[in-house]
Design a protein around this motif. Structure first.
Motif, PDB file in Angstrom:
ATOM      1  N   ASP A  28      -8.343  -7.723  -8.768  1.00 36.68           N
ATOM      2  CA  ASP A  28      -9.699  -7.729  -8.221  1.00 36.68           C
ATOM      3  C   ASP A  28      -9.682  -7.436  -6.718  1.00 36.68           C
ATOM      4  O   ASP A  28     -10.350  -8.088  -5.925  1.00 36.68           O
ATOM      5  CB  ASP A  28     -10.418  -9.048  -8.511  1.00 36.68           C
ATOM      6  CG  ASP A  28     -11.922  -8.933  -8.299  1.00 36.68           C
ATOM      7  OD1 ASP A  28     -12.455  -7.806  -8.407  1.00 36.68           O
ATOM      8  OD2 ASP A  28     -12.565  -9.965  -8.007  1.00 36.68           O
ATOM      9  N   TYR A  29      -8.869  -6.444  -6.342  1.00 39.96           N
ATOM     10  CA  TYR A  29      -8.825  -5.949  -4.974  1.00 39.96           C
ATOM     11  C   TYR A  29      -9.579  -4.629  -4.919  1.00 39.96           C
ATOM     12  O   TYR A  29      -9.826  -3.990  -5.943  1.00 39.96           O
ATOM     13  CB  TYR A  29      -7.383  -5.689  -4.536  1.00 39.96           C
ATOM     14  CG  TYR A  29      -6.601  -6.902  -4.088  1.00 39.96           C
ATOM     15  CD1 TYR A  29      -6.986  -8.196  -4.403  1.00 39.96           C
ATOM     16  CD2 TYR A  29      -5.443  -6.740  -3.355  1.00 39.96           C
ATOM     17  CE1 TYR A  29      -6.253  -9.283  -3.990  1.00 39.96           C
ATOM     18  CE2 TYR A  29      -4.691  -7.836  -2.941  1.00 39.96           C
ATOM     19  CZ  TYR A  29      -5.103  -9.095  -3.258  1.00 39.96           C
ATOM     20  OH  TYR A  29      -4.375 -10.172  -2.845  1.00 39.96           O
ATOM     21  N   GLU A  30      -9.904  -4.216  -3.742  1.00 36.22           N
ATOM     22  CA  GLU A  30     -10.554  -2.923  -3.559  1.00 36.22           C
ATOM     23  C   GLU A  30      -9.486  -1.848  -3.425  1.00 36.22           C
ATOM     24  O   GLU A  30      -8.469  -2.049  -2.757  1.00 36.22           O
ATOM     25  CB  GLU A  30     -11.413  -2.961  -2.291  1.00 36.22           C
ATOM     26  CG  GLU A  30     -12.224  -1.718  -2.063  1.00 36.22           C
ATOM     27  CD  GLU A  30     -13.122  -1.838  -0.852  1.00 36.22           C
ATOM     28  OE1 GLU A  30     -13.379  -0.787  -0.231  1.00 36.22           O
ATOM     29  OE2 GLU A  30     -13.547  -2.947  -0.523  1.00 36.22           O
ATOM     30  N   LEU A  31      -9.723  -0.707  -4.057  1.00 33.90           N
ATOM     31  CA  LEU A  31      -8.803   0.427  -3.961  1.00 33.90           C
ATOM     32  C   LEU A  31      -9.337   1.397  -2.926  1.00 33.90           C
ATOM     33  O   LEU A  31     -10.498   1.775  -2.969  1.00 33.90           O
ATOM     34  CB  LEU A  31      -8.677   1.136  -5.314  1.00 33.90           C
ATOM     35  CG  LEU A  31      -7.736   2.346  -5.339  1.00 33.90           C
ATOM     36  CD1 LEU A  31      -6.291   1.888  -5.230  1.00 33.90           C
ATOM     37  CD2 LEU A  31      -7.950   3.160  -6.594  1.00 33.90           C
ATOM     38  N   GLU A  32      -8.496   1.776  -1.983  1.00 33.82           N
ATOM     39  CA  GLU A  32      -8.875   2.791  -1.009  1.00 33.82           C
ATOM     40  C   GLU A  32      -7.905   3.951  -1.121  1.00 33.82           C
ATOM     41  O   GLU A  32      -6.693   3.767  -1.076  1.00 33.82           O
ATOM     42  CB  GLU A  32      -8.852   2.239   0.409  1.00 33.82           C
ATOM     43  CG  GLU A  32      -9.331   3.274   1.413  1.00 33.82           C
ATOM     44  CD  GLU A  32      -9.726   2.672   2.739  1.00 33.82           C
ATOM     45  OE1 GLU A  32      -9.280   3.194   3.764  1.00 33.82           O
ATOM     46  OE2 GLU A  32     -10.454   1.673   2.732  1.00 33.82           O
ATOM     47  N   GLU A  33      -8.449   5.141  -1.291  1.00 31.71           N
ATOM     48  CA  GLU A  33      -7.640   6.338  -1.424  1.00 31.71           C
ATOM     49  C   GLU A  33      -7.635   7.099  -0.104  1.00 31.71           C
ATOM     50  O   GLU A  33      -8.633   7.120   0.604  1.00 31.71           O
ATOM     51  CB  GLU A  33      -8.209   7.239  -2.523  1.00 31.71           C
ATOM     52  CG  GLU A  33      -8.232   6.594  -3.888  1.00 31.71           C
ATOM     53  CD  GLU A  33      -8.875   7.489  -4.924  1.00 31.71           C
ATOM     54  OE1 GLU A  33      -8.669   8.717  -4.872  1.00 31.71           O
ATOM     55  OE2 GLU A  33      -9.580   6.948  -5.792  1.00 31.71           O
ATOM     56  N   ASN A  34      -6.498   7.718   0.202  1.00 30.05           N
ATOM     57  CA  ASN A  34      -6.354   8.525   1.418  1.00 30.05           C
ATOM     58  C   ASN A  34      -5.739   9.861   1.063  1.00 30.05           C
ATOM     59  O   ASN A  34      -4.859   9.944   0.199  1.00 30.05           O
ATOM     60  CB  ASN A  34      -5.460   7.819   2.445  1.00 30.05           C
ATOM     61  CG  ASN A  34      -6.146   6.644   3.103  1.00 30.05           C
ATOM     62  OD1 ASN A  34      -7.346   6.476   2.996  1.00 30.05           O
ATOM     63  ND2 ASN A  34      -5.381   5.820   3.778  1.00 30.05           N
ATOM     64  N   ASP A  35      -6.189  10.903   1.746  1.00 31.41           N
ATOM     65  CA  ASP A  35      -5.597  12.232   1.593  1.00 31.41           C
ATOM     66  C   ASP A  35      -4.404  12.358   2.518  1.00 31.41           C
ATOM     67  O   ASP A  35      -4.437  11.903   3.654  1.00 31.41           O
ATOM     68  CB  ASP A  35      -6.603  13.324   1.963  1.00 31.41           C
ATOM     69  CG  ASP A  35      -7.703  13.461   0.946  1.00 31.41           C
ATOM     70  OD1 ASP A  35      -7.396  13.428  -0.253  1.00 31.41           O
ATOM     71  OD2 ASP A  35      -8.870  13.602   1.352  1.00 31.41           O
ATOM     72  N   ARG A  36      -3.359  12.975   2.018  1.00 24.65           N
ATOM     73  CA  ARG A  36      -2.195  13.297   2.849  1.00 24.65           C
ATOM     74  C   ARG A  36      -2.341  14.738   3.317  1.00 24.65           C
ATOM     75  O   ARG A  36      -3.049  15.522   2.697  1.00 24.65           O
ATOM     76  CB  ARG A  36      -0.907  13.105   2.057  1.00 24.65           C
ATOM     77  CG  ARG A  36      -0.667  11.644   1.699  1.00 24.65           C
ATOM     78  CD  ARG A  36       0.687  11.405   1.094  1.00 24.65           C
ATOM     79  NE  ARG A  36       1.766  12.153   1.676  1.00 24.65           N
ATOM     80  CZ  ARG A  36       2.487  11.754   2.735  1.00 24.65           C
ATOM     81  NH1 ARG A  36       2.234  10.620   3.308  1.00 24.65           N
ATOM     82  NH2 ARG A  36       3.477  12.501   3.186  1.00 24.65           N
TER      83      ARG A  36
END
Length: 100
Positions: A28-36
């Motif tokens: 139940d954590y937030e997912l943060e996506e990043n572009d490389r």
């Protein structure tokens, strides 16, 4: 005073977004996506304090040896984790009080 402080645990993954999404749902954590810069996506988990805890790095090949990091979690029911995509490899029993 310490010379360093904890930042995050990094986990290598073929598909960081999928693996991060699984653990975000489990914990139940937030997912943060990043572009490389190479155009690939990586992902991290953020808890309620908005502090990075786990980061999933994109790697080009699968593991050829056993990973030496794993997550220990408590769950109400294994079926909840299986519904998210977990696979039970070894159920609790014999001399173990945990499930793999």
């Amino acid at each position: 005073m310490a010379d360093a402080r904890f930042m995050k645990v990094c986990v290598d993954a073929l598909d960081p977004v999928a693996l991060g999404g699984f653990w975000a749902a489990v914990l139940d954590y937030e997912l943060e996506e990043n572009d490389r810069p190479e155009g690939e996506r990586e992902a991290g988990l953020i808890d309620a304090t908005e502090t990075w805890r786990v980061w999933f790095n994109r790697v080009p090949q699968g593991a050829s040896v056993k990973h030496r990091v794993h997550f220990d979690v408590y769950t109400r029911a294994l079926a909840d984790l299986e519904a998210l995509g977990a696979t039970i490899l070894r159920p609790e029993g014999d001399d173990r009080r945990w499930t793999v």
